[in-house]
Design an enzyme around this catalytic site. Sequence first.
Site, PDB file in Angstrom:
ATOM      1  N   ASP A  15       0.743  -1.055   0.070  1.00  9.75           N
ATOM      2  CA  ASP A  15       0.113  -0.114   0.066  1.00  9.75           C
ATOM      3  C   ASP A  15       0.765   1.036  -0.026  1.00  9.75           C
ATOM      4  OD1 ASP A  15      -1.912   1.859   0.282  1.00  9.75           O
ATOM      5  OD2 ASP A  15      -2.703   1.221   2.250  1.00  9.75           O
ATOM      6  N   CYS A  68      -3.847   5.018  -3.866  1.00  8.12           N
ATOM      7  CA  CYS A  68      -4.970   5.889  -3.932  1.00  8.12           C
ATOM      8  C   CYS A  68      -4.729   7.120  -4.864  1.00  8.12           C
ATOM      9  CB  CYS A  68      -5.612   6.429  -2.427  1.00  8.12           C
ATOM     10  SG  CYS A  68      -4.436   7.371  -1.604  1.00  8.12           S
TER      11      CYS A  68
END
Length: 143
Positions: A15, A68
């Site tokens: 991530d 993101c």
Amino acid sequence: AKPPTKTVFDGVLVDAPCTGLGTWARNPQARWTTSPDDVRELSAVQKSLLQHAAPSVKPGGRLVYAVCTLTRSETTDVAAAFSAAQPDFVPDPFVNPMDPSAPAGAELTLWPHKSGGNGMYIAAWRRRAATVEPTIASEPTAV
């Protein structure tokens, strides 16, 4: 490369730090603080993180990359560079959680205007299973 830990794992999630362009709907001020230099710097960090995480995935294990953001430099370009550098990892299709009836793919872009949430990019690979080379017993040679 040596794994960052002595343990290898069935699955590793990277991530990665990113520019966060996919969160602009809830963080509009980021539009004025994110620069092209940020994209270039973070893309390099993301590529490095994937390369360092790869040895920690055991044969047959899965590596997932998630950010993101929606810039090509931090999404598909990072995935393509990893695939080119790591031939022992193959794309690993997964179900789109936003649309389970859609065909599975090894990459997914969640667009905020379609998902109603943050923009995200996810890619997955499976490390090829280790192959065992057959051993051939050699006959003793006559002297």
